[in-house]
Scaffold this motif. Structure first.
Motif, PDB file in Angstrom:
ATOM      1  N   ILE A   5       0.942  -1.002  -0.080  1.00 21.00           N
ATOM      2  CA  ILE A   5       0.161   0.081  -0.081  1.00 21.00           C
ATOM      3  C   ILE A   5       0.898   1.309  -0.065  1.00 21.00           C
ATOM      4  O   ILE A   5       2.002   1.070   0.273  1.00 21.00           O
ATOM      5  CB  ILE A   5      -0.793  -0.032   1.161  1.00 21.00           C
ATOM      6  N   ILE A   6       0.373   2.212  -0.380  1.00 17.06           N
ATOM      7  CA  ILE A   6       1.001   3.795  -0.624  1.00 17.06           C
ATOM      8  C   ILE A   6       0.257   4.487   0.389  1.00 17.06           C
ATOM      9  O   ILE A   6      -1.004   4.880   0.226  1.00 17.06           O
ATOM     10  CB  ILE A   6       1.169   4.353  -1.842  1.00 17.06           C
ATOM     11  N   VAL A   7       1.161   5.032   1.485  1.00 17.08           N
ATOM     12  CA  VAL A   7       0.509   6.455   2.323  1.00 17.08           C
ATOM     13  C   VAL A   7       1.096   7.421   2.011  1.00 17.08           C
ATOM     14  O   VAL A   7       2.071   7.742   2.325  1.00 17.08           O
ATOM     15  CB  VAL A   7       0.480   5.615   3.802  1.00 17.08           C
ATOM     16  N   GLU A   8       0.470   8.277   1.048  1.00 16.75           N
ATOM     17  CA  GLU A   8       1.049   9.396   0.568  1.00 16.75           C
ATOM     18  C   GLU A   8      -0.098  10.585   0.270  1.00 16.75           C
ATOM     19  O   GLU A   8      -0.997   9.990  -0.385  1.00 16.75           O
ATOM     20  CB  GLU A   8       1.836   9.180  -0.646  1.00 16.75           C
ATOM     21  N   ASP A   9       0.142  11.799   0.652  1.00 14.79           N
ATOM     22  CA  ASP A   9      -0.961  12.638   0.243  1.00 14.79           C
ATOM     23  C   ASP A   9      -0.504  13.587  -1.033  1.00 14.79           C
ATOM     24  O   ASP A   9      -1.671  14.075  -1.476  1.00 14.79           O
ATOM     25  CB  ASP A   9      -1.120  13.716   1.466  1.00 14.79           C
ATOM     26  N   GLU A  10       0.552  13.431  -1.697  1.00 12.92           N
ATOM     27  CA  GLU A  10       0.704  14.112  -2.808  1.00 12.92           C
ATOM     28  C   GLU A  10       0.489  13.133  -4.209  1.00 12.92           C
ATOM     29  O   GLU A  10       1.081  12.059  -4.126  1.00 12.92           O
ATOM     30  CB  GLU A  10       2.254  14.544  -2.709  1.00 12.92           C
ATOM     31  N   GLU A  11      -0.383  13.639  -5.019  1.00 11.88           N
ATOM     32  CA  GLU A  11      -0.725  12.682  -6.029  1.00 11.88           C
ATOM     33  C   GLU A  11       0.248  12.674  -6.885  1.00 11.88           C
ATOM     34  O   GLU A  11       0.542  11.411  -7.514  1.00 11.88           O
ATOM     35  CB  GLU A  11      -1.849  13.494  -6.795  1.00 11.88           C
ATOM     36  N   LEU A  12       1.359  13.465  -7.121  1.00 13.05           N
ATOM     37  CA  LEU A  12       2.532  13.019  -8.119  1.00 13.05           C
ATOM     38  C   LEU A  12       3.135  11.900  -7.324  1.00 13.05           C
ATOM     39  O   LEU A  12       3.865  11.180  -7.994  1.00 13.05           O
ATOM     40  CB  LEU A  12       3.367  14.336  -8.344  1.00 13.05           C
ATOM     41  N   ALA A  13       3.522  12.251  -6.057  1.00 13.64           N
ATOM     42  CA  ALA A  13       4.250  11.143  -5.437  1.00 13.64           C
ATOM     43  C   ALA A  13       3.690   9.690  -5.468  1.00 13.64           C
ATOM     44  O   ALA A  13       4.470   8.840  -5.731  1.00 13.64           O
ATOM     45  CB  ALA A  13       4.891  11.539  -3.809  1.00 13.64           C
ATOM     46  N   GLN A  14       2.317   9.588  -5.162  1.00 13.16           N
ATOM     47  CA  GLN A  14       1.708   8.464  -5.544  1.00 13.16           C
ATOM     48  C   GLN A  14       2.011   7.942  -6.757  1.00 13.16           C
ATOM     49  O   GLN A  14       2.197   6.643  -7.066  1.00 13.16           O
ATOM     50  CB  GLN A  14       0.226   8.939  -5.387  1.00 13.16           C
ATOM     51  N   GLU A  15       1.915   8.566  -7.887  1.00 14.97           N
ATOM     52  CA  GLU A  15       1.927   8.177  -9.361  1.00 14.97           C
ATOM     53  C   GLU A  15       3.288   7.817  -9.459  1.00 14.97           C
ATOM     54  O   GLU A  15       3.470   6.759 -10.335  1.00 14.97           O
ATOM     55  CB  GLU A  15       1.408   9.325 -10.268  1.00 14.97           C
ATOM     56  N   VAL A  16       4.301   8.326  -8.974  1.00 16.04           N
ATOM     57  CA  VAL A  16       5.794   7.750  -9.178  1.00 16.04           C
ATOM     58  C   VAL A  16       5.941   6.493  -8.672  1.00 16.04           C
ATOM     59  O   VAL A  16       6.424   5.833  -9.327  1.00 16.04           O
ATOM     60  CB  VAL A  16       6.514   9.001  -8.577  1.00 16.04           C
ATOM     61  N   ILE A  17       5.431   6.361  -7.397  1.00 15.72           N
ATOM     62  CA  ILE A  17       5.606   5.124  -6.764  1.00 15.72           C
ATOM     63  C   ILE A  17       4.845   3.975  -7.481  1.00 15.72           C
ATOM     64  O   ILE A  17       5.142   2.871  -7.653  1.00 15.72           O
ATOM     65  CB  ILE A  17       5.114   5.145  -5.143  1.00 15.72           C
ATOM     66  N   LEU A  50       3.768  -4.967   2.566  1.00 15.07           N
ATOM     67  CA  LEU A  50       4.915  -3.771   2.435  1.00 15.07           C
ATOM     68  C   LEU A  50       4.213  -2.392   2.642  1.00 15.07           C
ATOM     69  O   LEU A  50       3.291  -2.465   1.611  1.00 15.07           O
ATOM     70  CB  LEU A  50       5.778  -3.839   1.459  1.00 15.07           C
ATOM     71  N   MET A  51       4.549  -1.270   3.285  1.00 18.12           N
ATOM     72  CA  MET A  51       3.967   0.064   3.198  1.00 18.12           C
ATOM     73  C   MET A  51       4.704   1.168   2.798  1.00 18.12           C
ATOM     74  O   MET A  51       5.965   1.193   3.435  1.00 18.12           O
ATOM     75  CB  MET A  51       3.304   0.246   4.658  1.00 18.12           C
ATOM     76  N   PHE A  52       4.597   1.817   1.725  1.00 16.65           N
ATOM     77  CA  PHE A  52       5.156   3.087   1.544  1.00 16.65           C
ATOM     78  C   PHE A  52       4.832   4.014   2.032  1.00 16.65           C
ATOM     79  O   PHE A  52       3.574   4.423   1.729  1.00 16.65           O
ATOM     80  CB  PHE A  52       5.248   3.431  -0.049  1.00 16.65           C
ATOM     81  N   LEU A  53       5.455   4.601   3.066  1.00 13.99           N
ATOM     82  CA  LEU A  53       4.913   5.671   4.036  1.00 13.99           C
ATOM     83  C   LEU A  53       5.732   7.018   4.174  1.00 13.99           C
ATOM     84  O   LEU A  53       6.737   7.256   4.157  1.00 13.99           O
ATOM     85  CB  LEU A  53       5.089   5.067   5.187  1.00 13.99           C
ATOM     86  N   ASP A  54       4.840   8.155   3.587  1.00 15.53           N
ATOM     87  CA  ASP A  54       5.218   9.349   3.588  1.00 15.53           C
ATOM     88  C   ASP A  54       5.476   9.858   5.127  1.00 15.53           C
ATOM     89  O   ASP A  54       4.539   9.628   5.968  1.00 15.53           O
ATOM     90  CB  ASP A  54       4.286  10.327   2.831  1.00 15.53           C
ATOM     91  N   ILE A  55       6.461  10.642   5.422  1.00 15.62           N
ATOM     92  CA  ILE A  55       6.628  11.086   6.786  1.00 15.62           C
ATOM     93  C   ILE A  55       5.832  12.181   7.128  1.00 15.62           C
ATOM     94  O   ILE A  55       5.196  12.230   8.067  1.00 15.62           O
ATOM     95  CB  ILE A  55       8.149  11.542   7.004  1.00 15.62           C
ATOM     96  N   ARG A  56       5.702  13.299   6.224  1.00 15.33           N
ATOM     97  CA  ARG A  56       4.686  14.223   6.202  1.00 15.33           C
ATOM     98  C   ARG A  56       3.535  14.100   5.701  1.00 15.33           C
ATOM     99  O   ARG A  56       3.130  14.167   4.465  1.00 15.33           O
ATOM    100  CB  ARG A  56       5.541  15.506   5.545  1.00 15.33           C
ATOM    101  N   LEU A  57       2.536  13.833   6.757  1.00 11.36           N
ATOM    102  CA  LEU A  57       1.091  13.644   6.171  1.00 11.36           C
ATOM    103  C   LEU A  57       0.216  14.430   7.085  1.00 11.36           C
ATOM    104  O   LEU A  57       0.437  14.925   8.168  1.00 11.36           O
ATOM    105  CB  LEU A  57       0.583  12.210   6.668  1.00 11.36           C
ATOM    106  N   PRO A  58      -1.041  14.858   6.554  1.00 10.86           N
ATOM    107  CA  PRO A  58      -1.838  15.665   7.041  1.00 10.86           C
ATOM    108  C   PRO A  58      -2.501  14.801   8.525  1.00 10.86           C
ATOM    109  O   PRO A  58      -2.849  13.856   8.339  1.00 10.86           O
ATOM    110  CB  PRO A  58      -2.978  15.987   6.068  1.00 10.86           C
ATOM    111  N   GLY A  59      -2.709  15.488   9.554  1.00  9.49           N
ATOM    112  CA  GLY A  59      -3.339  15.144  10.691  1.00  9.49           C
ATOM    113  C   GLY A  59      -2.116  14.452  11.608  1.00  9.49           C
ATOM    114  O   GLY A  59      -1.927  14.750  12.814  1.00  9.49           O
ATOM    115  N   MET A  60      -1.673  13.299  11.062  1.00  4.27           N
ATOM    116  CA  MET A  60      -0.681  12.715  11.911  1.00  4.27           C
ATOM    117  C   MET A  60       0.335  12.235  10.835  1.00  4.27           C
ATOM    118  O   MET A  60       0.299  11.971   9.739  1.00  4.27           O
ATOM    119  CB  MET A  60      -1.315  11.452  12.543  1.00  4.27           C
TER     120      MET A  60
END
Length: 236
Positions: A5-17, A50-60
């Motif tokens: 899974i991808i945990v990422e708030d930026e659409e461009l970064a989501q698409e790259v992964i 496996l989780m692709f996890l962005d460090i800066r996310l909205p909320g938490m």
């Protein structure tokens, strides 16, 4: 198939992964989420390897979210900010990818995931006295009694044993899970030592036959408990 899974708030970064994953057949993307709360629900409802996890996310933040998970999947952190690298080591993540993420760097991170999963599929299951580690395309049997210390070197681990050294693509966290409890102790973010090989402990260092190993502040309490335990005291 490794479920991701991808945990990422930026659409461009989501698409790259997403595009990078599409180029590697053994990995399957099963969900994309913008927030930690969405990802938490996904982890409850389905099996994720496996989780692709962005460090800066909205909320938490991603790291705060990771600290709340009792049994997290394998994690590769993604971020545009290099200053989080040191903190991320405390979470035993597979890798730390800086944006923009190139495919070459991405594929190297996934090789670490493959190495860990291959170890669990070996036909000869490791027993109480040994383990197998992958190095240079081969699996090497490492006897626990021969290991002196293990050193983390960014993307690799160096296993220093009696008469030989093996370099393998693994994380310190994965290695700790393979080692038998009571025979090894982590004394530093980058070092695990064999308790039977400790000659002395003084100040902020451990003396072995192969030299001195530093004791990290986070691990000093555990080392001092070792000293105070009559059955585990190193010989002088």
């Amino acid at each position: 198939m490794i479920r991701c899974i991808i945990v990422e708030d930026e659409e461009l970064a989501q698409e790259v992964i997403r595009r990078h994953l599409e180029r590697i057949s053994s990995f399957e993307l099963v969900g994309v989420y913008r927030t930690a709360s969405e990802a938490r629900e996904a982890l409850k409802q389905s099996e994720v390897d496996l989780m692709f996890l962005d460090i800066r996310l909205p909320g938490m933040s991603g790291l705060s979210f990771l600290s709340t998970l009792p049994d997290p999947p394998l994690v590769i952190l993604t971020t545009a900010y290099a200053e989080y690298a040191l903190e991320s080591y405390e979470f035993n993540v597979i890798d730390y990818l800086l944006k923009p993420i190139s495919f070459d760097r991405f594929s190297k991170a996934l090789q670490k995931v493959d190495a860990g999963r291959l170890l669990s599929r070996l036909p000869d299951t490791p027993g109480e006295d040994f383990m197998f580690v992958k190095s240079g395309g081969k699996f090497f049997r490492v006897n626990f009694a021969e290991v002196i210390y293990i050193q983390g070197m960014r993307d690799y681990l160096k296993i220093v044993a009696e008469g030989y050294t093996v370099v393998t693509l693994q994380t310190m966290g994965d290695m700790e899970k393979q080692l038998p409890s009571g025979r090894f102790i982590r004394v530093h973010r980058s070092y695990i030592v064999s308790i039977s090989r400790i000659r002395s402990i003084y100040g902020n260092s451990v003396t072995l036959a192969k030299g001195e190993i530093p004791i990290g502040l986070v691990y000093k309490e555990a080392v001092m408990k070792l000293v105070s335990s009559p059955g585990s005291r190193p010989s002088s």
